[in-house]
Write a protein that holds these residues in place. Structure first.
Motif, PDB file in Angstrom:
ATOM      1  N   ALA A 194      54.972  21.841 111.514  1.00 14.60           N
ATOM      2  CA  ALA A 194      54.641  22.065 110.111  1.00 14.60           C
ATOM      3  C   ALA A 194      54.807  20.779 109.309  1.00 14.60           C
ATOM      4  N   GLN A 195      53.945  20.596 108.335  1.00 18.22           N
ATOM      5  CA  GLN A 195      53.997  19.444 107.438  1.00 18.22           C
ATOM      6  C   GLN A 195      54.306  19.914 106.025  1.00 18.22           C
ATOM      7  N   VAL A 196      55.229  19.236 105.368  1.00 18.94           N
ATOM      8  CA  VAL A 196      55.551  19.615 103.996  1.00 18.94           C
ATOM      9  C   VAL A 196      54.389  19.239 103.080  1.00 18.94           C
ATOM     10  N   ASP A 197      54.100  20.097 102.107  1.00 23.52           N
ATOM     11  CA  ASP A 197      53.058  19.832 101.105  1.00 23.52           C
ATOM     12  C   ASP A 197      53.623  20.197  99.739  1.00 23.52           C
ATOM     13  N   LEU A 198      54.294  19.238  99.107  1.00 25.05           N
ATOM     14  CA  LEU A 198      54.941  19.506  97.826  1.00 25.05           C
ATOM     15  C   LEU A 198      53.941  19.698  96.694  1.00 25.05           C
ATOM     16  N   GLY A 199      52.697  19.300  96.921  1.00 23.60           N
ATOM     17  CA  GLY A 199      51.671  19.548  95.914  1.00 23.60           C
ATOM     18  C   GLY A 199      51.378  21.028  95.720  1.00 23.60           C
ATOM     19  N   LEU A 200      51.789  21.847  96.697  1.00 21.95           N
ATOM     20  CA  LEU A 200      51.585  23.291  96.583  1.00 21.95           C
ATOM     21  C   LEU A 200      52.731  23.991  95.860  1.00 21.95           C
ATOM     22  N   VAL A 201      53.792  23.257  95.558  1.00 17.00           N
ATOM     23  CA  VAL A 201      54.963  23.867  94.936  1.00 17.00           C
ATOM     24  C   VAL A 201      54.700  24.011  93.438  1.00 17.00           C
ATOM     25  N   ARG A 202      54.194  25.163  93.063  1.00 19.20           N
ATOM     26  CA  ARG A 202      53.904  25.460  91.653  1.00 19.20           C
ATOM     27  C   ARG A 202      54.427  26.847  91.323  1.00 19.20           C
ATOM     28  N   THR A 203      55.030  26.964  90.164  1.00 25.82           N
ATOM     29  CA  THR A 203      55.538  28.256  89.711  1.00 25.82           C
ATOM     30  C   THR A 203      54.954  28.559  88.340  1.00 25.82           C
ATOM     31  N   VAL A 204      54.433  29.770  88.180  1.00 27.63           N
ATOM     32  CA  VAL A 204      53.783  30.160  86.931  1.00 27.63           C
ATOM     33  C   VAL A 204      54.677  31.113  86.153  1.00 27.63           C
TER      34      VAL A 204
END
Length: 218
Positions: free
Chosen positions: A100-110
């Motif tokens: 698995a590769q980390v993708d911090l660009g997907l870390v979004r909270t609404v």
């Protein structure tokens, strides 16, 4: 310091320098892992479950096809503790074993914010309709972690459009998001940056791009 002591923001940021797969925002450690396949993602979720059971400390895990989102916070003491960092380190190690590769660009909270002169007058309606719980600060949260939180911005001068959306992203990735938004017809107010940037569309609807850079809300 015991494992149940809540860490300060400075302590959290210092420890995160040794944990590049994770970011801190809205009171928890957060990350997202992109896996080689859906099957690998399921294996990672299973491994996280085993680690959590062994530690007696359970993260919020959301599996979406080949992507696994993880939030860590010590709910029993209301903040991030050394237990969360220990489990975060173990989860990162497991993620690597599954490719698995980390993708911090997907870390979004609404979150949804409502301007109001009197939060108490309206909050019970929203709480009952959504089946949410009321937090200590008056915000409403989904006890199952599925829906966006709702908080009430108390003001004697509500905006014409009383609703706005807060999108919280890691500060390290907020610049990319803002650059994308600049390709639209949006207007920007940087008065409160880097904590948040107010973005307004051509019809006067607002959203805020928020980061962990400061802890206050608008």
């Amino acid at each position: 310091m015991s494992g149940k002591d809540v860490l300060s923001t400075d302590e959290i940021q210092a420890r995160l320098s040794q944990l590049p797969h994770w970011r801190y925002g809205l009171g928890s450690l957060r990350t997202a892992f992109k896996c080689p396949s859906s099957a690998a993602a399921i294996q990672l979720v299973s491994a996280i479950g085993a680690l959590a059971e062994e530690a007696g400390h359970h993260p919020d895990v959301d599996w979406r096809y080949d992507t696994v989102f993880v939030n860590l916070v010590s709910h029993d003491v209301g903040g991030v503790t050394s237990r969360d960092f220990t489990l975060a380190t173990q989860i990162s190690d497991q993620a690597e074993t599954f490719g698995a590769q980390v993708d911090l660009g997907l870390v979004r909270t609404v979150e949804i914010a409502i301007d109001t002169e009197n939060p108490q007058q309206i909050s019970k309606i929203w709480q009952a309709a959504l089946g949410y719980e009321q937090a200590a600060d008056g915000a409403l949260t989904d006890p199952h972690g599925r829906g966006p939180a709702i908080w009430f911005q108390e003001t004697q001068t509500p905006n014409q459009n009383r609703f706005h959306v807060d999108v919280t992203v890691p500060h390290s990735h907020s610049g990319d998001l803002l650059e994308t938004l600049k390709t639209t017809d949006a207007e920007f107010d940087y008065e409160y940056a880097p904590s948040w940037v107010i973005v307004t569309d051509k019809q006067g609807n607002r959203l805020c791009i928020c980061t962990e850079a400061e802890s206050g809300r608008e």
